[in-house]
Motif scaffolding. Structure first.
Motif, PDB file in Angstrom:
ATOM      1  N   UNK A 193       0.852  -1.189   0.000  1.00 11.11           N
ATOM      2  CA  UNK A 193       0.000   0.000   0.000  1.00 11.11           C
ATOM      3  C   UNK A 193       0.891   1.245   0.000  1.00 11.11           C
ATOM      4  N   UNK A 194       0.727   2.157  -0.953  1.00 10.10           N
ATOM      5  CA  UNK A 194       1.505   3.400  -0.923  1.00 10.10           C
ATOM      6  C   UNK A 194       1.247   4.178   0.375  1.00 10.10           C
ATOM      7  N   UNK A 195       2.277   4.809   0.893  1.00 15.01           N
ATOM      8  CA  UNK A 195       2.171   5.499   2.174  1.00 15.01           C
ATOM      9  C   UNK A 195       1.002   6.472   2.209  1.00 15.01           C
ATOM     10  N   UNK A 196       0.799   7.249   1.163  1.00 13.61           N
ATOM     11  CA  UNK A 196      -0.265   8.249   1.146  1.00 13.61           C
ATOM     12  C   UNK A 196      -1.658   7.631   1.111  1.00 13.61           C
ATOM     13  N   UNK A 213       3.178  -3.848   8.312  1.00 18.03           N
ATOM     14  CA  UNK A 213       2.557  -4.868   7.465  1.00 18.03           C
ATOM     15  C   UNK A 213       1.730  -4.275   6.337  1.00 18.03           C
ATOM     16  N   UNK A 214       1.584  -2.966   6.314  1.00 15.56           N
ATOM     17  CA  UNK A 214       0.735  -2.300   5.329  1.00 15.56           C
ATOM     18  C   UNK A 214       1.494  -1.347   4.416  1.00 15.56           C
ATOM     19  N   UNK A 215       2.417  -0.587   4.982  1.00 11.72           N
ATOM     20  CA  UNK A 215       3.049   0.546   4.302  1.00 11.72           C
ATOM     21  C   UNK A 215       4.187   0.079   3.401  1.00 11.72           C
ATOM     22  N   UNK A 216       3.987   0.241   2.089  1.00 18.09           N
ATOM     23  CA  UNK A 216       5.000  -0.178   1.122  1.00 18.09           C
ATOM     24  C   UNK A 216       5.867   0.945   0.600  1.00 18.09           C
ATOM     25  N   UNK A 217       5.820   2.127   1.240  1.00 18.16           N
ATOM     26  CA  UNK A 217       6.637   3.245   0.785  1.00 18.16           C
ATOM     27  C   UNK A 217       5.889   4.127  -0.196  1.00 18.16           C
ATOM     28  N   UNK A 218       6.549   5.135  -0.755  1.00 17.71           N
ATOM     29  CA  UNK A 218       5.879   6.138  -1.594  1.00 17.71           C
ATOM     30  C   UNK A 218       5.011   5.565  -2.710  1.00 17.71           C
ATOM     31  N   UNK A 223       9.374  -2.602  -0.596  1.00 17.93           N
ATOM     32  CA  UNK A 223       9.712  -3.949  -0.128  1.00 17.93           C
ATOM     33  C   UNK A 223       9.788  -4.915  -1.303  1.00 17.93           C
ATOM     34  N   UNK A 224       8.918  -4.754  -2.274  1.00 20.08           N
ATOM     35  CA  UNK A 224       8.957  -5.618  -3.468  1.00 20.08           C
ATOM     36  C   UNK A 224      10.314  -5.535  -4.168  1.00 20.08           C
ATOM     37  N   UNK A 225      10.842  -4.331  -4.287  1.00 21.85           N
ATOM     38  CA  UNK A 225      12.145  -4.173  -4.948  1.00 21.85           C
ATOM     39  C   UNK A 225      13.245  -4.887  -4.169  1.00 21.85           C
TER      40      UNK A 225
END
Length: 283
Positions: A193-196, A213-218, A223-225
């Protein structure tokens, strides 16, 4: 109040209702007033969890009416036909992630790996790894890792029936060196999930599940990268990485995996409203 888990929980709760018919109308009314769509089914689950103790039931109903996820209140979540232990502060397995399990099991069977080495990365409560191991059966070597120590307490319980070994740490840094180059099936339901967009999530997730567990960055793919970059070092030759993502983000997740030298394809399910990117180590 309820979100994407409505259909799954309703089916499970309906089974519980048959076994526990003495549900007080006041309990149903309290849940309905709080906005619970499946108030009758939830009342049956809460009544069963209370074990006949009216004071305990009142406390459980108050927690649910106050917005806590039903799974946190009763202490378990249904996933792939299994009961997974969960609790306050833990990420609750989603029904859509059953598609990830389904695809992983099908690929392991097609690859002829009866004694597969399975790694559940960003495992949370360990539901994905446990479900895959349950379906693959005896001979599966199950490993799971997460950075959240609270989640790992549940992961140890959920993976124990399958001999799971659980590690605490940041992605591959948590793993023992002996796993390097041996993983046949690498499972990743990592945050995307994008932070915003965290603020747009249902309150059950936003207020009661850990941000990690939710925040995937901008853009949701940080985390995928990192998973993609490390995967070739941990996968066995021919090993597969399956990572849940969204339809919108799938091309970017796939690009990161291709940049890591993996062969990539994307699969989608209308039934589960789910998207999974599958990457294979071909060398």
């Amino acid at each position: 109040m309820r979100g994407e888990r409505d259909v799954q929980e309703a089916g499970e709760a309906g089974e519980a209702a048959e076994a526990e018919p003495a549900v007080a109308e006041a309990t149903v009314a309290a849940l309905r007033a709080a906005g619970c769509v499946f108030a009758e089914e939830e009342a049956a689950l809460l009544t069963a969890a209370a074990g006949g103790d009216e004071a305990v039931l009142a406390a459980l109903v108050a927690r649910r009416a106050g917005g806590e996820p039903l799974e946190h209140v009763v202490g378990w979540a249904g996933f792939c036909g299994l009961r997974m232990r969960v609790g306050a502060g833990a990420f609750v397995p989603r029904r859509r992630t059953e598609f990830l399990v389904q695809e992983a099991v099908a690929l392991a069977a097609a690859d002829g790996r009866p004694q597969a080495v399975v790694l559940d990365l960003c495992c949370g409560v360990g539901a994905v790894g446990a479900a895959v191991a349950a379906r693959l059966g005896a001979g599966t070597e199950l490993h799971a890792a997460d950075i959240d120590p609270g989640a790992l307490a549940y992961a140890r319980a959920n993976t124990a029936p399958y001999g799971g070994r659980v590690y605490e740490g940041d992605l591959y840094g948590a793993l023992p060196g002996e796993l390097r180059g041996r993983v046949d099936v690498l499972l990743a339901n990592a945050p995307y999930v994008p932070t915003d967009e965290i603020a747009l999530l249902p309150s059950e997730a936003r207020d009661h599940e850990p941000p990690v567990s939710l925040d995937g960055g901008p853009d949701g793919l940080d985390v995928h990268r990192r998973i993609a970059a490390g995967a070739p070092h941990w996968l066995a030759p021919g090993g597969r990485l399956l990572i849940e993502t969204s339809g919108r983000q799938a091309p970017h997740t796939a690009a990161a995996l291709q940049a890591a030298g993996l062969a990539v394809r994307t699969v989608e399910s209308e039934e589960f409203w789910a998207t999974v990117v599958v990457a294979t180590r071909t060398l």
